[in-house]
Design an enzyme around this catalytic site. Structure first.
Site, PDB file in Angstrom:
ATOM      1  N   SER A   1       0.834  -1.207   0.000  1.00  0.00           N
ATOM      2  CA  SER A   1       0.000   0.000   0.000  1.00  0.00           C
ATOM      3  C   SER A   1       0.872   1.262   0.000  1.00  0.00           C
ATOM      4  O   SER A   1       1.637   1.473  -0.932  1.00  0.00           O
ATOM      5  CB  SER A   1      -0.969  -0.043   1.191  1.00  0.00           C
ATOM      6  OG  SER A   1      -1.982   0.919   1.066  1.00  0.00           O
TER       7      SER A   1
ATOM      8  N   ASP B   1      -9.896  -5.644  -3.674  1.00  0.00           N
ATOM      9  CA  ASP B   1      -9.332  -4.593  -2.835  1.00  0.00           C
ATOM     10  C   ASP B   1     -10.248  -3.371  -2.874  1.00  0.00           C
ATOM     11  O   ASP B   1     -10.503  -2.800  -3.942  1.00  0.00           O
ATOM     12  CB  ASP B   1      -7.936  -4.224  -3.362  1.00  0.00           C
ATOM     13  CG  ASP B   1      -7.149  -3.344  -2.418  1.00  0.00           C
ATOM     14  OD1 ASP B   1      -7.734  -2.425  -1.826  1.00  0.00           O
ATOM     15  OD2 ASP B   1      -5.935  -3.566  -2.292  1.00  0.00           O
TER      16      ASP B   1
ATOM     17  N   HIS C   1      -7.287  -6.083   0.649  1.00  0.00           N
ATOM     18  CA  HIS C   1      -6.134  -5.248   0.974  1.00  0.00           C
ATOM     19  C   HIS C   1      -5.428  -5.689   2.261  1.00  0.00           C
ATOM     20  O   HIS C   1      -4.485  -5.040   2.693  1.00  0.00           O
ATOM     21  CB  HIS C   1      -6.610  -3.789   1.128  1.00  0.00           C
ATOM     22  CG  HIS C   1      -5.527  -2.758   0.998  1.00  0.00           C
ATOM     23  ND1 HIS C   1      -4.895  -2.478  -0.189  1.00  0.00           N
ATOM     24  CD2 HIS C   1      -4.963  -1.929   1.915  1.00  0.00           C
ATOM     25  CE1 HIS C   1      -4.006  -1.522  -0.016  1.00  0.00           C
ATOM     26  NE2 HIS C   1      -4.020  -1.175   1.261  1.00  0.00           N
TER      27      HIS C   1
END
Length: 280
Positions: A150, A227, A260
């Protein structure tokens, strides 16, 4: 520089450790975690994979959740996991207390704007100060790769592209590839770097890839199809399109059903370490 050992756990015949030290770059006390595989315990210098974590994380999330130590021990790779921002009572935070800026959200840039520029120099910390420290203190070779998730995926890609002489390969899980055009990136860059988008582009992977005569670093990217941040924040398809257009060595994998979370990272971290081993 004095290292204070905070934790030491025997793990797959290696050592998972945590240290504290004063950072002259960030002007505060910092922590980092390191996994030393069995080969390092015999005094053999081992290659390194740096891991950069995402928003709200510390240096401990990856070592506790990803399950990377087993494969790192097999491959003889050290793992170095820095914190995601400067810390301490004197370090400024988001005045509204939001998770996406300030503490836990350093974005791996060198802040130029007050009051952030006194502490938020994470780019220099990751590229210069921390490697210099660990190379002196541990049996590590000068062969490095870098990975992240991320915000940390953004950091890993950007840092590798800007320092191809230092990093042999780069990988990322669900990275923010175009922060100049994401809500997270715009907020952080405006505060840390000011209003000029030209300064933002120096820390944007998609912008860096458009530079001429770019030295290519082998790249692996995993993105989960489910995600929740994919469309509005991560925009990983943009990176794939640019790499396709310039024939950049990117292995892009859209992983069906994954989100995620660290469950996603744990599912594919072995692939990433074996990818890096080819170049280390």
């Amino acid at each position: 520089m004095v290292l204070e050992k905070l934790a030491d756990n025997y793990c797959f015949k290696g050592h998972q450790q945590r240290y504290s030290h004063y950072s002259s770059t960030l002007n505060c006390q910092m922590t980092f975690s390191i996994y030393l595989p069995p080969q390092a315990l015999m005094g053999q210098p081992v290659p390194v994979v740096y891991w950069l974590s995402g928003l709200t994380c510390t240096d401990e999330n990856f070592n506790q959740k990803a399950g990377a130590q087993r494969v790192a021990a097999e491959l003889g790779i050290a793992l170095i996991m820095p914190d995601t921002s400067p810390r301490g009572d004197n370090v400024p935070d988001d005045p509204d207390g939001h998770y996406d800026f300030g503490l836990g959200a350093g974005f791996y840039v060198n802040a130029t704007e007050s009051p952030w520029n006194k502490h938020y120099l994470m780019y220099d910390y990751i590229v210069n100060e921390l490697p210099s420290l660990v190379m002196k203190e541990f049996p590590l070779s000068d062969r490095w790769s870098i990975s992240g998730h991320s915000m940390g995926g953004h950091g890993a890609l950007m840092i590798a592209l800007r320092n191809p002489d230092r990093f042999k390969s780069v990988s990322a899980f669900a990275p923010i590839v175009n922060p100049v055009d994401s809500l997270w990136g715009k907020k952080a860059f405006r505060h840390y770097l000011g209003e000029s988008t030209a300064s933002w582009e120096a820390y944007d992977t998609c912008c860096i890839l458009k530079q001429e005569n770019l030295t290519k670093v082998p790249m692996l990217l995993d993105q989960g199809s489910e995600d929740e941040f994919l469309v509005n924040q991560l925009k990983t398809d943009r990176l794939k399109d640019i790499c396709d257009a310039i024939d950049y060595p990117l292995e892009y994998r859209l992983q069906s059903g994954y989100d995620h979370s660290y469950y996603f990272i744990a599912s594919f971290i072995e692939d990433h370490l074996r990818f890096h081993k080819q170049y280390l």
